[in-house]
Design a protein around this motif. Structure first.
Motif, PDB file in Angstrom:
ATOM      1  N   ALA A 134       0.787  -1.124   0.245  1.00 19.47           N
ATOM      2  CA  ALA A 134      -0.254  -0.069  -0.070  1.00 19.47           C
ATOM      3  C   ALA A 134       0.861   1.453   0.495  1.00 19.47           C
ATOM      4  O   ALA A 134       1.714   1.623   1.052  1.00 19.47           O
ATOM      5  CB  ALA A 134      -0.797   0.036   1.137  1.00 19.47           C
ATOM      6  N   ARG A 135       0.211   2.703  -0.733  1.00 18.06           N
ATOM      7  CA  ARG A 135       0.859   4.012  -0.459  1.00 18.06           C
ATOM      8  C   ARG A 135      -0.109   4.788   0.222  1.00 18.06           C
ATOM      9  O   ARG A 135      -1.401   4.545   0.118  1.00 18.06           O
ATOM     10  CB  ARG A 135       1.526   4.422  -2.589  1.00 18.06           C
ATOM     11  CG  ARG A 135       2.116   3.252  -3.568  1.00 18.06           C
ATOM     12  CD  ARG A 135       3.255   2.942  -2.325  1.00 18.06           C
ATOM     13  NE  ARG A 135       3.286   3.998  -2.694  1.00 18.06           N
ATOM     14  CZ  ARG A 135       5.058   5.690  -2.275  1.00 18.06           C
ATOM     15  NH1 ARG A 135       5.766   3.958  -0.788  1.00 18.06           N
ATOM     16  NH2 ARG A 135       5.708   6.189  -2.366  1.00 18.06           N
ATOM     17  N   PRO A 136       0.708   5.461   0.380  1.00 23.91           N
ATOM     18  CA  PRO A 136      -0.238   6.987   0.784  1.00 23.91           C
ATOM     19  C   PRO A 136      -1.039   6.768  -0.069  1.00 23.91           C
ATOM     20  O   PRO A 136      -0.821   7.223  -1.383  1.00 23.91           O
ATOM     21  CB  PRO A 136       0.621   8.044   1.465  1.00 23.91           C
ATOM     22  CG  PRO A 136       2.092   7.010   1.686  1.00 23.91           C
ATOM     23  CD  PRO A 136       1.885   5.947   0.772  1.00 23.91           C
ATOM     24  N   GLY A 137      -2.705   7.569   0.661  1.00 22.46           N
ATOM     25  CA  GLY A 137      -3.182   7.442  -0.872  1.00 22.46           C
ATOM     26  C   GLY A 137      -4.135   6.754  -1.359  1.00 22.46           C
ATOM     27  O   GLY A 137      -5.727   6.820  -1.734  1.00 22.46           O
ATOM     28  N   ASP A 138      -3.389   5.125  -0.682  1.00 19.75           N
ATOM     29  CA  ASP A 138      -4.589   4.118  -1.439  1.00 19.75           C
ATOM     30  C   ASP A 138      -5.898   4.253  -0.071  1.00 19.75           C
ATOM     31  O   ASP A 138      -6.076   4.709   1.013  1.00 19.75           O
ATOM     32  CB  ASP A 138      -3.471   2.779  -0.823  1.00 19.75           C
ATOM     33  CG  ASP A 138      -2.869   2.732  -2.705  1.00 19.75           C
ATOM     34  OD1 ASP A 138      -2.958   3.188  -3.389  1.00 19.75           O
ATOM     35  OD2 ASP A 138      -2.012   2.083  -2.081  1.00 19.75           O
TER      36      ASP A 138
END
Length: 331
Positions: A134-138
């Motif tokens: 996961a990445r920030p904003g997901d």
């Protein structure tokens, strides 16, 4: 020093207003809590249309970790709503937000349209294999009700195993542990950092005509900007005045009927690129792959549906290969 003193004073003011709201939340009715929030938020500039992410985060003790570029913009936009009360069905931060109302509002602030409910939002974008990817904003989704199967909660991942979410009645938008999500979806382009770099003239789109428009449209619609640039190269050679023998016009070569249906002005590069991104997003969601979406853009959705894949047209098959190859070069 006077400027720094003013900033500290402003932060203290916002903290006091949030604390006043929190106190009201524990002793009053839902209507009174909403009224208390509306007054405090309006005075403090934390309604989601003004104010600063930094002040909002400091006022609530948030320590979320943002990514760079577009990812960081999502996290910063979400931080602006920290402290807003939960309200079932809420979409107005001056009154309250529910989980999906928060998500829709945050992405809407960035010009990205998402469906209204968490179950609908769970079909947007592309899947992420797990929290480790996961990445920030997901978007992180949950099935919390055993009595009613299906997605019923959503939050915005901010990094370090944390998310910003509107949890439940009587609570407020806050940073909390993600736990174990049922599924994760990425609404931003697959390489948000690359898209952000392209928007500022870096990476693969440096020197490409209309690079800023490709990056902006890609971010809004969840489409790879490199793919949009590749389509423009193959469609028109980046010529906004191009007209094909079949009557397609503009940078992205829209047929008149398709342009009217999408509300696109083919002669305006910004409108043409955004319309192409929106249309390609629709085609990708319908057919499930980029190659089929490109084939449908070239030959029409009906031809792809009838063929059950890329139609056996030399022009369409060549188009898919050329666009894919150009997109790889721009990535």
């Amino acid at each position: 020093m006077e400027g720094l003193t003013a900033v500290h004073s402003r932060i203290a003011e916002i903290q006091n207003r949030i604390l006043t709201f929190a106190s009201a939340s524990s002793t009053s009715t839902a209507a009174a809590r909403s009224a208390a929030w509306a007054g405090a938020a309006s005075a403090a500039g934390l309604t989601g249309t003004t104010g600063t992410a930094a002040a909002g985060a400091m006022a609530t003790g948030a320590t979320a970790t943002a990514g760079s570029g577009l990812e960081g913009q999502v996290v910063a936009a979400a931080q602006r709503y920290l402290g807003v009360p939960y309200a079932w069905g809420g979409t107005d931060p001056s009154v309250g937000l529910d989980c999906s109302g928060l998500v829709q509002r945050v992405y809407g602030d960035l010009g990205i349209d998402l469906p209204r409910t968490s179950s609908q939002q769970a079909t947007a974008g592309t899947p992420v294999a797990g929290l480790g990817e996961a990445r920030p904003g997901d978007l992180v989704f949950f099935d919390n009700s055993s009595a009613r199967p299906g997605i019923d909660h959503v939050g915005i991942y901010v990094g370090d195993g944390k998310m910003i979410a509107a949890p439940q009645e009587g609570d407020v938008v806050k940073v909390q542990d993600v736990g174990t999500p049922t599924l994760i979806r990425r609404v931003l382009p697959a390489s948000a950092s690359a898209a952000s770099s392209a928007a500022t003239g870096g990476a693969g789109l440096a020197g490409v005509p209309y690079a800023d428009l490709f990056a902006a449209a890609g971010a809004r619609r969840g489409v790879d900007p490199a793919l949009l640039a590749a389509m423009a190269k193959v469609e028109s050679g980046f010529d906004s005045t191009a007209v094909s023998s079949a009557g397609a016009t503009g940078l992205m070569q829209f047929m008149p009927a398709t342009a009217r249906g999408l509300g696109v002005d083919p002669s305006d590069p910004a409108s043409s690129i955004d319309g192409a991104a929106r249309y390609l997003r629709q085609l990708t969601d319908r057919f499930g792959s980029t190659d089929l979406a490109l084939a449908a853009y070239n030959a029409g959705p009906g031809a792809v549906a009838r063929a059950g894949g890329i139609p056996p047209y030399a022009e369409t098959q060549s188009y898919v290969r050329k666009v894919t190859s150009a997109a790889e070069a721009y990535s």
